[in-house]
Design an enzyme around this catalytic site. Sequence first.
Site, PDB file in Angstrom:
ATOM      1  N   ASP A 223       0.752  -1.199  -0.071  1.00 58.59           N
ATOM      2  CA  ASP A 223      -0.001  -0.082   0.029  1.00 58.59           C
ATOM      3  C   ASP A 223       0.770   1.242   0.074  1.00 58.59           C
ATOM      4  O   ASP A 223       1.984   1.353  -0.543  1.00 58.59           O
ATOM      5  CB  ASP A 223      -0.861   0.039   1.268  1.00 58.59           C
ATOM      6  CG  ASP A 223      -2.267   0.619   0.862  1.00 58.59           C
ATOM      7  OD1 ASP A 223      -2.127   1.633   0.732  1.00 58.59           O
ATOM      8  OD2 ASP A 223      -3.200   0.028   0.901  1.00 58.59           O
ATOM      9  N   HIS A 246       2.414   1.959  -3.021  1.00 57.42           N
ATOM     10  CA  HIS A 246       1.440   2.881  -3.736  1.00 57.42           C
ATOM     11  C   HIS A 246       1.980   4.385  -3.830  1.00 57.42           C
ATOM     12  O   HIS A 246       1.203   5.391  -4.089  1.00 57.42           O
ATOM     13  CB  HIS A 246       0.097   2.835  -3.125  1.00 57.42           C
ATOM     14  CG  HIS A 246      -0.686   1.480  -3.394  1.00 57.42           C
ATOM     15  ND1 HIS A 246      -1.976   1.167  -2.966  1.00 57.42           N
ATOM     16  CD2 HIS A 246      -0.209   0.459  -3.992  1.00 57.42           C
ATOM     17  CE1 HIS A 246      -2.118   0.142  -3.570  1.00 57.42           C
ATOM     18  NE2 HIS A 246      -1.395  -0.162  -4.249  1.00 57.42           N
TER      19      HIS A 246
END
Length: 397
Positions: A223, A246
């Site tokens: 993430d 991310h």
Amino acid sequence: MSKMMKLTSPFRRIILILFVMLGINSASATTVYNVLNFGAKPNGKTDSTNAFLEAWNAACGSADLTMIYVPKGRYLLGSMAFKGDCKSPQIIVRIDGTLVAPVDYRVLGKSTNWLSFEGVDGVSIIGGALDAKGPSLWACKASNTNCPSGVTTLSFTNSNNIKIHGLRSLNSQMFHIVINGCENVHVQGVKIIAAGNSPNTDGIHVQLSKNVEIIKCSIKTGDDCISIGPGTNNLWIEQVTCGPGHGISIGSLGKDLKEEGVQNVTVRKTTFFDTQNGLRIKSWARPSSGFVQGVRFMDSVMINVQNPIIIDQNYCPHNLNCPGQVSGIKINDIIYKDIRGTSSTPVAIKFDCSAKDPCSGIRLQNVNLTYLNKTAQSSCSNAIGKALDLVRPDSCL
């Protein structure tokens, strides 16, 4: 030359003696609590939770400068909360071993955190590794919906004057490190590792905190490498490598109608490898009192990044239960300077801002992003700003 050597060598001995004396004095002023003396077992199989809590209570209750020492070995630990209001003005947790979570993720059950510090002041975590045994929970989440959320590996809440240096965090169930409601936090030399497809394993999450520094860290996760939540003020990020992951994200913001803003954030000397995003600001498309202002993104290298520069005010992952309104988050005074590298998609710069409150004060300066050795594209919606010096792809501001 020889006369100088004869003159300086006694001084060297004197300086060395002084250093030794100072070292002895500083060591003698610190009371050390070895977890083995409280019954901890370094075999990775015996539950050492109570031993660690007893060591904490002893250090916390002392009026001296204290150190909790964790020797080499593997220590099996359940969910623990280290609570504040300590007499000791400084507690160093020196870890030479590895702290290990139970293999069965159900043991931690519905706990929010694995290792949490609450209301502490002057705590430093130095060295060591935290192995949260996340893969079995990730597999559960990938195969069915009846799984617990999982725990944050390390959490500091309502705490001040915190240091996290040289720590490794492996395979977190959820977030690796959370800084929530804290002031004066220094994170340096931290390594975070989780699979690129691991769900919600944010590397470092900061919210409702001020005066936080994140320096010389390596983050590989599934993430956001670093996520920046509401109420973050005076955050400095420098020399961080990210990927997989991310990217470095401000947000997501706009979850609540009344929400504190994000301001004075500097991100410099960062490198992104094969990440979903590089430098991102994201907010849900719904009314909110929140804002983002005074952000400086500087000196970043993008290597095969899907969205190197992106503001997304219609954030809705997987397009599920999207609010479908207009974002109330006001975004102003955002500078992108000396950003270079490669995009893995044609659109290297994307500003998708709020129709109600357009992004303003956006500045692109000396940006050079390409796509497959070709010219990339820019996309702007409701964004106001200017481009200075070389900007590739051509600015749409």
